[in-house]
Structure formats: C-alpha cells, structure tokens
Design a protein around this motif. Structure first.
Motif, PDB file in Angstrom:
ATOM      1  N   ALA A  81       0.832  -1.209   0.000  1.00 24.78           N
ATOM      2  CA  ALA A  81       0.000   0.000   0.000  1.00 24.78           C
ATOM      3  C   ALA A  81       0.866   1.259   0.000  1.00 24.78           C
ATOM      4  N   SER A  82       1.944   1.251   0.750  1.00 28.14           N
ATOM      5  CA  SER A  82       2.861   2.394   0.769  1.00 28.14           C
ATOM      6  C   SER A  82       3.518   2.585  -0.596  1.00 28.14           C
ATOM      7  N   TYR A  83       3.907   1.481  -1.212  1.00 24.93           N
ATOM      8  CA  TYR A  83       4.521   1.546  -2.542  1.00 24.93           C
ATOM      9  C   TYR A  83       3.546   2.147  -3.556  1.00 24.93           C
ATOM     10  N   LEU A  84       2.295   1.682  -3.529  1.00 27.26           N
ATOM     11  CA  LEU A  84       1.308   2.179  -4.494  1.00 27.26           C
ATOM     12  C   LEU A  84       1.025   3.672  -4.295  1.00 27.26           C
ATOM     13  N   GLU A  85       1.115   4.131  -3.073  1.00 30.24           N
ATOM     14  CA  GLU A  85       0.952   5.564  -2.842  1.00 30.24           C
ATOM     15  C   GLU A  85       2.120   6.342  -3.455  1.00 30.24           C
ATOM     16  N   ARG A  86       3.338   5.870  -3.184  1.00 27.00           N
ATOM     17  CA  ARG A  86       4.526   6.570  -3.719  1.00 27.00           C
ATOM     18  C   ARG A  86       4.554   6.554  -5.239  1.00 27.00           C
ATOM     19  N   LYS A  87       4.251   5.428  -5.817  1.00 34.18           N
ATOM     20  CA  LYS A  87       4.407   5.259  -7.267  1.00 34.18           C
ATOM     21  C   LYS A  87       3.202   5.748  -8.076  1.00 34.18           C
ATOM     22  N   HIS A  88       1.984   5.562  -7.529  1.00 32.66           N
ATOM     23  CA  HIS A  88       0.786   5.846  -8.322  1.00 32.66           C
ATOM     24  C   HIS A  88      -0.219   6.776  -7.641  1.00 32.66           C
ATOM     25  N   GLY A  89       0.100   7.215  -6.429  1.00 31.48           N
ATOM     26  CA  GLY A  89      -0.807   8.123  -5.737  1.00 31.48           C
ATOM     27  C   GLY A  89      -2.068   7.483  -5.184  1.00 31.48           C
ATOM     28  N   VAL A  90      -2.076   6.164  -5.065  1.00 34.68           N
ATOM     29  CA  VAL A  90      -3.241   5.464  -4.520  1.00 34.68           C
ATOM     30  C   VAL A  90      -3.211   5.596  -2.995  1.00 34.68           C
ATOM     31  N   PRO A  91      -4.292   6.078  -2.386  1.00 33.64           N
ATOM     32  CA  PRO A  91      -4.306   6.215  -0.930  1.00 33.64           C
ATOM     33  C   PRO A  91      -4.111   4.849  -0.247  1.00 33.64           C
ATOM     34  N   PRO A  92      -3.157   4.755   0.675  1.00 31.85           N
ATOM     35  CA  PRO A  92      -2.863   3.466   1.315  1.00 31.85           C
ATOM     36  C   PRO A  92      -4.069   2.764   1.949  1.00 31.85           C
ATOM     37  N   PRO A  93      -4.962   3.481   2.639  1.00 27.36           N
ATOM     38  CA  PRO A  93      -6.102   2.754   3.224  1.00 27.36           C
ATOM     39  C   PRO A  93      -6.968   2.064   2.161  1.00 27.36           C
ATOM     40  N   LYS A  94      -7.088   2.715   1.021  1.00 25.07           N
ATOM     41  CA  LYS A  94      -7.916   2.167  -0.062  1.00 25.07           C
ATOM     42  C   LYS A  94      -7.304   0.881  -0.627  1.00 25.07           C
ATOM     43  N   SER A  95      -6.021   0.909  -0.941  1.00 26.70           N
ATOM     44  CA  SER A  95      -5.387  -0.284  -1.512  1.00 26.70           C
ATOM     45  C   SER A  95      -5.261  -1.386  -0.465  1.00 26.70           C
ATOM     46  N   TYR A  96      -4.970  -1.023   0.773  1.00 27.37           N
ATOM     47  CA  TYR A  96      -4.840  -2.020   1.840  1.00 27.37           C
ATOM     48  C   TYR A  96      -6.169  -2.739   2.073  1.00 27.37           C
ATOM     49  N   ARG A  97      -7.257  -1.983   2.178  1.00 28.21           N
ATOM     50  CA  ARG A  97      -8.575  -2.607   2.390  1.00 28.21           C
ATOM     51  C   ARG A  97      -8.944  -3.524   1.227  1.00 28.21           C
ATOM     52  N   LEU A  98      -8.644  -3.084   0.012  1.00 29.62           N
ATOM     53  CA  LEU A  98      -8.964  -3.918  -1.149  1.00 29.62           C
ATOM     54  C   LEU A  98      -8.118  -5.187  -1.145  1.00 29.62           C
ATOM     55  N   LEU A  99      -6.844  -5.077  -0.808  1.00 27.85           N
ATOM     56  CA  LEU A  99      -5.994  -6.268  -0.718  1.00 27.85           C
ATOM     57  C   LEU A  99      -6.568  -7.269   0.279  1.00 27.85           C
ATOM     58  N   LEU A 100      -6.943  -6.798   1.464  1.00 30.81           N
ATOM     59  CA  LEU A 100      -7.525  -7.699   2.464  1.00 30.81           C
ATOM     60  C   LEU A 100      -8.809  -8.346   1.961  1.00 30.81           C
ATOM     61  N   LYS A 101      -9.654  -7.545   1.320  1.00 27.17           N
ATOM     62  CA  LYS A 101     -10.917  -8.064   0.798  1.00 27.17           C
ATOM     63  C   LYS A 101     -10.677  -9.149  -0.259  1.00 27.17           C
ATOM     64  N   LEU A 102      -9.774  -8.870  -1.194  1.00 29.85           N
ATOM     65  CA  LEU A 102      -9.461  -9.850  -2.243  1.00 29.85           C
ATOM     66  C   LEU A 102      -8.841 -11.113  -1.650  1.00 29.85           C
ATOM     67  N   TRP A 103      -7.944 -10.934  -0.699  1.00 27.84           N
ATOM     68  CA  TRP A 103      -7.261 -12.067  -0.073  1.00 27.84           C
ATOM     69  C   TRP A 103      -8.249 -12.943   0.686  1.00 27.84           C
ATOM     70  N   LYS A 104      -9.138 -12.342   1.444  1.00 27.36           N
ATOM     71  CA  LYS A 104     -10.135 -13.104   2.209  1.00 27.36           C
ATOM     72  C   LYS A 104     -11.122 -13.811   1.288  1.00 27.36           C
ATOM     73  N   ALA A 105     -11.501 -13.148   0.208  1.00 26.59           N
ATOM     74  CA  ALA A 105     -12.482 -13.723  -0.718  1.00 26.59           C
ATOM     75  C   ALA A 105     -11.920 -14.871  -1.545  1.00 26.59           C
ATOM     76  N   ASN A 106     -10.618 -14.834  -1.814  1.00 24.25           N
ATOM     77  CA  ASN A 106     -10.036 -15.792  -2.758  1.00 24.25           C
ATOM     78  C   ASN A 106      -9.039 -16.767  -2.143  1.00 24.25           C
ATOM     79  N   THR A 107      -8.723 -16.646  -0.900  1.00 22.95           N
ATOM     80  CA  THR A 107      -7.738 -17.448  -0.165  1.00 22.95           C
ATOM     81  C   THR A 107      -6.318 -17.042  -0.548  1.00 22.95           C
ATOM     82  N   SER A 108      -5.383 -17.490   0.242  1.00 23.27           N
ATOM     83  CA  SER A 108      -3.983 -17.105   0.025  1.00 23.27           C
ATOM     84  C   SER A 108      -3.361 -17.783  -1.193  1.00 23.27           C
TER      85      SER A 108
END
Length: 84
Positions: free
Chosen positions: A27-54
């Motif tokens: 999430a920090s990388y995506l903010e630095r490189k693409h301006g994506v707010p860390p809370p937004k990318s972090y929450r989406l990562l968790l959601k995708l990970w929980k929905a699809n398994t590791s």
C-alpha cells in the motif's frame, strides 16, 4: 536423518500476520508510485485475499486493475514486495 520437511503455511508462522505486513508495504509503494491512498489499496488487498484465499494467483492483478494500472512489471514488483 537426511531431510526434514515442514509445512510452514500457518504451521510455523501466522500467514495473516505476514500478509498484513506485506500488504502495508505494498500500500505504501502504491501511494509513492501511483498516488493510490494506502487505506484504499490495503482494504482492497484484504478483501481480495479473504475472498479468494492465500493461494489465489491473481491477487495483485486484480488489485492493480481496480486502480486501472495495467503493467506486468508492476505485478512483478508487488510479488517481489510480498515475498520480500
């Protein structure tokens, strides 16, 4: 004894704890490189990970697509950060 085999996925370490740390770094990388707010990318990562398994192979593809980032090198960068 010639070898010792261990299943380390949630046996020797907590996979959720590992992912939380890796997702924070991503999430920090995506903010630095693409301006994506860390809370937004972090929450989406968790959601995708929980929905699809590791074991889901397209976690980072889906994450980047959600932010309209279509770059194979970025997927490889995120995998590297995750495996870091």
């Amino acid at each position: 004894m010639k070898a010792v085999l261990l299943d380390v996925d949630n046996t020797m370490y907590d996979a959720r704890q590992y992912c939380v740390g890796a997702f924070t770094e991503i999430a920090s990388y995506l903010e630095r490189k693409h301006g994506v707010p860390p809370p937004k990318s972090y929450r989406l990562l968790l959601k995708l990970w929980k929905a699809n398994t590791s074991a889901y192979a397209f976690l980072f593809n889906d994450l980047l697509a959600a932010f309209e980032i279509y770059d194979q090198r970025e997927i490889e960068t995120l995998v590297g950060l995750f495996n870091g």
